[in-house]
Design a protein around this motif. Structure first.
Motif, short mmCIF file in Angstrom:
data_model
loop_
_atom_site.label_atom_id
_atom_site.label_comp_id
_atom_site.label_asym_id
_atom_site.label_seq_id
_atom_site.Cartn_x
_atom_site.Cartn_y
_atom_site.Cartn_z
N ALA A 2 0.83 -1.20 0.00
CA ALA A 2 0.00 0.00 0.00
C ALA A 2 0.87 1.26 0.00
O ALA A 2 2.04 1.22 0.36
N VAL A 3 0.26 2.35 -0.38
CA VAL A 3 0.93 3.66 -0.38
C VAL A 3 0.27 4.51 0.69
O VAL A 3 -0.95 4.61 0.75
N ILE A 4 1.08 5.13 1.52
CA ILE A 4 0.58 5.99 2.59
C ILE A 4 0.89 7.45 2.25
O ILE A 4 1.99 7.76 1.79
N LYS A 5 -0.08 8.31 2.44
CA LYS A 5 0.11 9.74 2.22
C LYS A 5 -0.24 10.46 3.51
O LYS A 5 -1.34 10.30 4.04
N ILE A 6 0.70 11.23 4.04
CA ILE A 6 0.47 12.00 5.26
C ILE A 6 0.41 13.48 4.88
O ILE A 6 1.36 14.01 4.32
N LYS A 7 -0.71 14.09 5.18
CA LYS A 7 -0.88 15.53 4.92
C LYS A 7 -0.22 16.27 6.08
O LYS A 7 -0.82 16.46 7.13
N GLU A 8 1.03 16.67 5.86
CA GLU A 8 1.85 17.24 6.93
C GLU A 8 1.23 18.47 7.58
O GLU A 8 1.40 18.70 8.77
N LEU A 16 -0.65 9.55 17.95
CA LEU A 16 -1.58 8.45 18.19
C LEU A 16 -1.42 7.34 17.16
O LEU A 16 -1.70 6.18 17.44
N CYS A 17 -0.97 7.68 15.98
CA CYS A 17 -0.81 6.70 14.92
C CYS A 17 0.44 5.83 15.07
O CYS A 17 0.48 4.71 14.58
N VAL A 18 1.46 6.34 15.73
CA VAL A 18 2.76 5.66 15.78
C VAL A 18 2.67 4.28 16.44
O VAL A 18 3.15 3.30 15.87
N PRO A 19 2.07 4.12 17.61
CA PRO A 19 2.07 2.79 18.24
C PRO A 19 1.18 1.76 17.56
O PRO A 19 1.36 0.56 17.78
N VAL A 20 0.22 2.18 16.73
CA VAL A 20 -0.65 1.20 16.08
C VAL A 20 -0.06 0.62 14.79
O VAL A 20 -0.57 -0.35 14.27
N CYS A 21 1.03 1.19 14.31
CA CYS A 21 1.69 0.66 13.11
C CYS A 21 2.51 -0.56 13.50
O CYS A 21 3.53 -0.44 14.18
N HIS A 22 2.05 -1.73 13.06
CA HIS A 22 2.75 -2.96 13.44
C HIS A 22 4.05 -3.17 12.66
O HIS A 22 4.78 -4.11 12.93
N HIS A 23 4.35 -2.29 11.71
CA HIS A 23 5.63 -2.32 11.00
C HIS A 23 6.60 -1.26 11.52
O HIS A 23 7.71 -1.15 11.02
N ASN A 24 6.16 -0.47 12.50
CA ASN A 24 6.97 0.62 13.05
C ASN A 24 7.48 1.54 11.95
O ASN A 24 8.65 1.94 11.95
N VAL A 40 4.05 13.70 11.80
CA VAL A 40 4.51 12.33 11.62
C VAL A 40 4.89 12.16 10.16
O VAL A 40 4.32 12.80 9.27
N ARG A 41 5.86 11.30 9.91
CA ARG A 41 6.23 10.99 8.53
C ARG A 41 6.41 9.49 8.38
O ARG A 41 6.60 8.78 9.37
N PHE A 42 6.35 9.02 7.16
CA PHE A 42 6.57 7.61 6.85
C PHE A 42 8.07 7.38 6.76
O PHE A 42 8.77 8.08 6.02
N LYS A 43 8.56 6.44 7.51
CA LYS A 43 9.99 6.16 7.57
C LYS A 43 10.50 5.65 6.22
O LYS A 43 9.85 4.83 5.57
N LYS A 47 7.40 -0.19 5.69
CA LYS A 47 6.43 -1.04 5.01
C LYS A 47 5.02 -0.61 5.40
O LYS A 47 4.77 -0.19 6.52
N CYS A 48 4.10 -0.75 4.45
CA CYS A 48 2.69 -0.49 4.71
C CYS A 48 1.89 -1.57 4.01
O CYS A 48 1.98 -1.72 2.79
N ASP A 49 1.12 -2.33 4.78
CA ASP A 49 0.30 -3.38 4.19
C ASP A 49 -1.15 -2.94 4.00
O ASP A 49 -2.00 -3.73 3.60
N GLY A 50 -1.44 -1.68 4.29
CA GLY A 50 -2.76 -1.13 4.05
C GLY A 50 -3.79 -1.46 5.12
O GLY A 50 -4.99 -1.43 4.85
N CYS A 51 -3.36 -1.74 6.33
CA CYS A 51 -4.30 -2.10 7.40
C CYS A 51 -5.18 -0.91 7.82
O CYS A 51 -6.23 -1.09 8.40
#
Length: 67
Positions: A2-8, A16-24, A40-43, A47-51
């Protein structure tokens, strides 16, 4: 993958989103957004599996996931 887009400029850096990402794959940015906050930014190499857990947790609707 999946592709993640964060509107900075919508993100207030509540993290709040950081601890729920099981891929860190979400981390706090080192640069300020237009509001003077650290979003927050995508490292790089993350990885993003689209959960969509991060998008659901975001109170400001600053995260979009595209499969």
């Amino acid at each position: 993958m999946a592709v993640i887009k964060i509107k900075e400029n919508y993100c207030k850096g509540c993290l709040l989103c950081v601890p729920v990402c099981h891929h860190n794959s979400l981390v706090i940015s080192e640069t300020l957004n237009d509001q003077g906050l650290y979003p927050v930014r995508f490292k790089e190499g993350g990885k993003c599996d689209g959960c969509k857990k991060c998008a659901i947790m975001c109170p400001d609707v600053a995260i979009e996931i595209y499969n």
